[in-house]
Design an enzyme around this catalytic site. Structure first.
Site, PDB file in Angstrom:
ATOM      1  N   LYS A  82       0.860  -1.022  -0.015  1.00  0.00           N
ATOM      2  CA  LYS A  82      -0.089   0.072   0.118  1.00  0.00           C
ATOM      3  C   LYS A  82       0.873   1.160  -0.035  1.00  0.00           C
ATOM      4  O   LYS A  82       2.043   1.194   0.416  1.00  0.00           O
ATOM      5  CB  LYS A  82      -0.932   0.095   1.121  1.00  0.00           C
ATOM      6  CG  LYS A  82      -1.908  -1.301   1.256  1.00  0.00           C
ATOM      7  CD  LYS A  82      -2.872  -1.207   2.492  1.00  0.00           C
ATOM      8  CE  LYS A  82      -3.984  -2.307   2.409  1.00  0.00           C
ATOM      9  NZ  LYS A  82      -4.900  -1.955   3.502  1.00  0.00           N
ATOM     10  N   TYR A  86     -11.974  -2.451  -3.852  1.00  0.00           N
ATOM     11  CA  TYR A  86     -12.677  -2.817  -2.507  1.00  0.00           C
ATOM     12  C   TYR A  86     -14.153  -2.666  -2.489  1.00  0.00           C
ATOM     13  O   TYR A  86     -14.818  -2.075  -1.470  1.00  0.00           O
ATOM     14  CB  TYR A  86     -12.298  -1.491  -1.605  1.00  0.00           C
ATOM     15  CG  TYR A  86     -10.934  -1.592  -0.888  1.00  0.00           C
ATOM     16  CD1 TYR A  86     -10.511  -2.765  -0.242  1.00  0.00           C
ATOM     17  CD2 TYR A  86      -9.856  -0.878  -1.228  1.00  0.00           C
ATOM     18  CE1 TYR A  86      -9.488  -3.195   0.277  1.00  0.00           C
ATOM     19  CE2 TYR A  86      -8.435  -1.035  -0.806  1.00  0.00           C
ATOM     20  CZ  TYR A  86      -8.213  -1.855   0.061  1.00  0.00           C
ATOM     21  OH  TYR A  86      -7.199  -2.194   0.547  1.00  0.00           O
ATOM     22  N   PHE A 140     -15.358   3.245   6.818  1.00  0.00           N
ATOM     23  CA  PHE A 140     -14.198   3.697   6.509  1.00  0.00           C
ATOM     24  C   PHE A 140     -13.920   3.541   4.953  1.00  0.00           C
ATOM     25  O   PHE A 140     -12.815   3.997   4.684  1.00  0.00           O
ATOM     26  CB  PHE A 140     -13.068   2.607   7.187  1.00  0.00           C
ATOM     27  CG  PHE A 140     -13.541   1.302   6.863  1.00  0.00           C
ATOM     28  CD1 PHE A 140     -12.874   0.658   5.594  1.00  0.00           C
ATOM     29  CD2 PHE A 140     -14.415   0.600   7.619  1.00  0.00           C
ATOM     30  CE1 PHE A 140     -13.132  -0.680   5.244  1.00  0.00           C
ATOM     31  CE2 PHE A 140     -14.576  -1.080   7.145  1.00  0.00           C
ATOM     32  CZ  PHE A 140     -14.012  -1.555   6.306  1.00  0.00           C
ATOM     33  N   ARG A 166      -1.915 -14.357   3.838  1.00  0.00           N
ATOM     34  CA  ARG A 166      -2.592 -13.621   4.993  1.00  0.00           C
ATOM     35  C   ARG A 166      -1.871 -13.945   6.504  1.00  0.00           C
ATOM     36  O   ARG A 166      -1.852 -13.131   7.233  1.00  0.00           O
ATOM     37  CB  ARG A 166      -4.048 -13.985   4.882  1.00  0.00           C
ATOM     38  CG  ARG A 166      -4.920 -13.164   3.783  1.00  0.00           C
ATOM     39  CD  ARG A 166      -6.147 -13.302   3.981  1.00  0.00           C
ATOM     40  NE  ARG A 166      -6.910 -12.653   5.008  1.00  0.00           N
ATOM     41  CZ  ARG A 166      -7.506 -11.404   4.662  1.00  0.00           C
ATOM     42  NH1 ARG A 166      -7.151 -10.416   3.993  1.00  0.00           N
ATOM     43  NH2 ARG A 166      -7.912 -10.965   5.949  1.00  0.00           N
ATOM     44  N   THR A 176      -5.759  -7.583  10.424  1.00  0.00           N
ATOM     45  CA  THR A 176      -6.069  -6.319   9.612  1.00  0.00           C
ATOM     46  C   THR A 176      -5.658  -5.075  10.714  1.00  0.00           C
ATOM     47  O   THR A 176      -4.914  -4.304  10.296  1.00  0.00           O
ATOM     48  CB  THR A 176      -7.622  -6.209   9.585  1.00  0.00           C
ATOM     49  OG1 THR A 176      -7.876  -7.428   8.694  1.00  0.00           O
ATOM     50  CG2 THR A 176      -7.937  -4.906   8.982  1.00  0.00           C
ATOM     51  N   ARG A 215       2.372  -6.934   9.351  1.00  0.00           N
ATOM     52  CA  ARG A 215       1.658  -5.809   9.856  1.00  0.00           C
ATOM     53  C   ARG A 215       2.172  -5.636  11.193  1.00  0.00           C
ATOM     54  O   ARG A 215       2.253  -4.262  11.833  1.00  0.00           O
ATOM     55  CB  ARG A 215       0.270  -6.093   9.699  1.00  0.00           C
ATOM     56  CG  ARG A 215      -0.359  -5.702   8.573  1.00  0.00           C
ATOM     57  CD  ARG A 215      -1.682  -6.400   8.263  1.00  0.00           C
ATOM     58  NE  ARG A 215      -2.459  -6.068   7.036  1.00  0.00           N
ATOM     59  CZ  ARG A 215      -3.521  -6.502   6.754  1.00  0.00           C
ATOM     60  NH1 ARG A 215      -4.106  -7.487   7.259  1.00  0.00           N
ATOM     61  NH2 ARG A 215      -4.258  -6.131   5.492  1.00  0.00           N
ATOM     62  N   ASN A 259      -2.120   0.010   7.044  1.00  0.00           N
ATOM     63  CA  ASN A 259      -1.338  -1.612   7.554  1.00  0.00           C
ATOM     64  C   ASN A 259      -0.592  -2.003   6.632  1.00  0.00           C
ATOM     65  O   ASN A 259      -0.555  -3.506   6.580  1.00  0.00           O
ATOM     66  CB  ASN A 259      -2.644  -2.301   8.243  1.00  0.00           C
ATOM     67  CG  ASN A 259      -4.013  -2.375   7.032  1.00  0.00           C
ATOM     68  OD1 ASN A 259      -3.568  -1.853   5.926  1.00  0.00           O
ATOM     69  ND2 ASN A 259      -4.696  -3.195   7.354  1.00  0.00           N
ATOM     70  N   HIS A 277      -2.084  -5.134   1.333  1.00  0.00           N
ATOM     71  CA  HIS A 277      -3.287  -6.138   1.014  1.00  0.00           C
ATOM     72  C   HIS A 277      -3.130  -7.497   0.502  1.00  0.00           C
ATOM     73  O   HIS A 277      -2.179  -7.515   0.184  1.00  0.00           O
ATOM     74  CB  HIS A 277      -4.318  -5.236   0.028  1.00  0.00           C
ATOM     75  CG  HIS A 277      -5.474  -6.013  -0.633  1.00  0.00           C
ATOM     76  ND1 HIS A 277      -6.592  -6.072   0.349  1.00  0.00           N
ATOM     77  CD2 HIS A 277      -5.365  -6.947  -1.477  1.00  0.00           C
ATOM     78  CE1 HIS A 277      -7.269  -6.923  -0.650  1.00  0.00           C
ATOM     79  NE2 HIS A 277      -6.679  -7.300  -1.608  1.00  0.00           N
ATOM     80  N   GLU A 301      -9.497 -10.108  -7.849  1.00  0.00           N
ATOM     81  CA  GLU A 301      -8.542  -8.981  -7.970  1.00  0.00           C
ATOM     82  C   GLU A 301      -7.182  -8.932  -8.972  1.00  0.00           C
ATOM     83  O   GLU A 301      -6.981  -7.901  -9.472  1.00  0.00           O
ATOM     84  CB  GLU A 301      -7.970  -8.980  -6.435  1.00  0.00           C
ATOM     85  CG  GLU A 301      -8.840  -8.643  -5.431  1.00  0.00           C
ATOM     86  CD  GLU A 301      -8.736  -8.828  -3.902  1.00  0.00           C
ATOM     87  OE1 GLU A 301      -7.621  -9.341  -3.751  1.00  0.00           O
ATOM     88  OE2 GLU A 301      -9.427  -8.710  -3.055  1.00  0.00           O
TER      89      GLU A 301
HETATM   90  N1  UDP Z   1      -9.910  -0.609   7.228  1.00  0.00           N
HETATM   91  C1  UDP Z   1      -9.996   0.647   7.958  1.00  0.00           C
HETATM   92  N2  UDP Z   1     -11.037   0.336   8.979  1.00  0.00           N
HETATM   93  C2  UDP Z   1     -11.596  -0.426   9.306  1.00  0.00           C
HETATM   94  C3  UDP Z   1     -11.634  -1.756   8.872  1.00  0.00           C
HETATM   95  C4  UDP Z   1     -10.842  -1.712   7.534  1.00  0.00           C
HETATM   96  O1  UDP Z   1      -9.392   1.652   7.653  1.00  0.00           O
HETATM   97  O2  UDP Z   1     -12.358  -0.341  10.304  1.00  0.00           O
HETATM   98  C5  UDP Z   1      -9.305  -0.731   6.203  1.00  0.00           C
HETATM   99  C6  UDP Z   1      -7.822  -1.565   6.432  1.00  0.00           C
HETATM  100  O3  UDP Z   1      -6.915  -0.910   5.739  1.00  0.00           O
HETATM  101  C7  UDP Z   1      -7.883  -2.941   5.814  1.00  0.00           C
HETATM  102  C8  UDP Z   1      -8.985  -2.397   4.571  1.00  0.00           C
HETATM  103  O4  UDP Z   1      -9.705  -1.500   5.156  1.00  0.00           O
HETATM  104  O5  UDP Z   1      -6.848  -3.347   5.282  1.00  0.00           O
HETATM  105  C9  UDP Z   1      -9.786  -3.798   4.039  1.00  0.00           C
HETATM  106  O6  UDP Z   1     -10.521  -4.081   5.255  1.00  0.00           O
HETATM  107  P1  UDP Z   1     -10.797  -5.624   5.241  1.00  0.00           P
HETATM  108  O7  UDP Z   1     -11.651  -5.972   6.473  1.00  0.00           O
HETATM  109  O8  UDP Z   1     -10.861  -6.457   4.124  1.00  0.00           O
HETATM  110  O9  UDP Z   1      -9.172  -6.156   5.838  1.00  0.00           O
HETATM  111  P2  UDP Z   1      -7.828  -6.974   5.455  1.00  0.00           P
HETATM  112  O10 UDP Z   1      -8.448  -7.963   4.368  1.00  0.00           O
HETATM  113  O11 UDP Z   1      -7.238  -5.911   4.541  1.00  0.00           O
HETATM  114  O12 UDP Z   1      -7.082  -7.472   6.242  1.00  0.00           O
HETATM  115 MG    MG Z   2      -9.956  -7.882   2.889  1.00  0.00          MG
END
Ligand code: UDP
Ligand code: MG
Length: 151
Positions: A9, A49, A57, A85, A91, A102, A112, A115, A126
């Protein structure tokens, strides 16, 4: 063998962490079969997204992910989606296990670092957003792979 989509990112790029993030995946044993740097436009970011449309968010996430260049990457490996992952960590970096990307490089959910696709179906969707199939080099072998790498 499975494929997953990874994005390094904009926060990681601003902090000079491209190499560190790639190093983690590379040393784990994933094969990089696609790699590029680009800056997302809004429409593409919203498509990527799409599952988060309407969440509180969403706007700030799209603003952030379009704010500067990111590195898009396709990895190949056994259980690549889950394995990547696991290596990325939770996350929210506060909950990420020590040693994960992370945990090591981030401390807020909004910045974070990385992705990773959350299922094989998301991965294919994707990958299709970021890469043409002709830009990928699937199935290449490392020298001496049979002897030293148990992928
Ligand atoms: N995110 C955020 N606030 C939240 C939840 C998610 O800013 O409360 C952002 C964060 O950068 C995250 C992305 O949105 O990586 C996508 O969210 P997801 O739940 O898909 O998490 P990931 O798959 O990236 O772990
Ligand atoms: Mg995700």
């Amino acid at each position: 063998m499975q494929r997953t989509f990874i994005a390094i990112k904009p926060d990681a790029i601003q902090r000079g962490l491209i190499g560190e993030v790639i190093r983690k995946f590379e040393k784990k044993g994933f094969k990089i079969i696609g790699l590029k740097i680009l800056q997302l436009d809004r429409a593409t970011a919203e498509k990527h997204y799409a599952e988060h449309v309407g969440k509180p968010f969403f706007e700030s996430l799209v603003n952030f992910i379009t704010s500067g260049p990111l590195v898009a990457m396709v990895l190949e490996g056994v259980n690549a989606v889950d394995a990547a992952r696991k290596l990325m960590g939770a996350t929210n970096p506060v909950n990420a296990d020590p040693g994960t990307i992370r945990a090591d490089y981030a401390h807020t959910m909004e910045r974070n670092i990385v992705h990773g696709s959350d299922s094989p179906e998301s991965a294919e969707r994707e990958i299709g957003i970021f890469f043409d199939e002709s830009e990928l080099v699937p199935g290449w072998k490392r020298d001496l792979e049979e002897r030293f790498i148990s992928l």
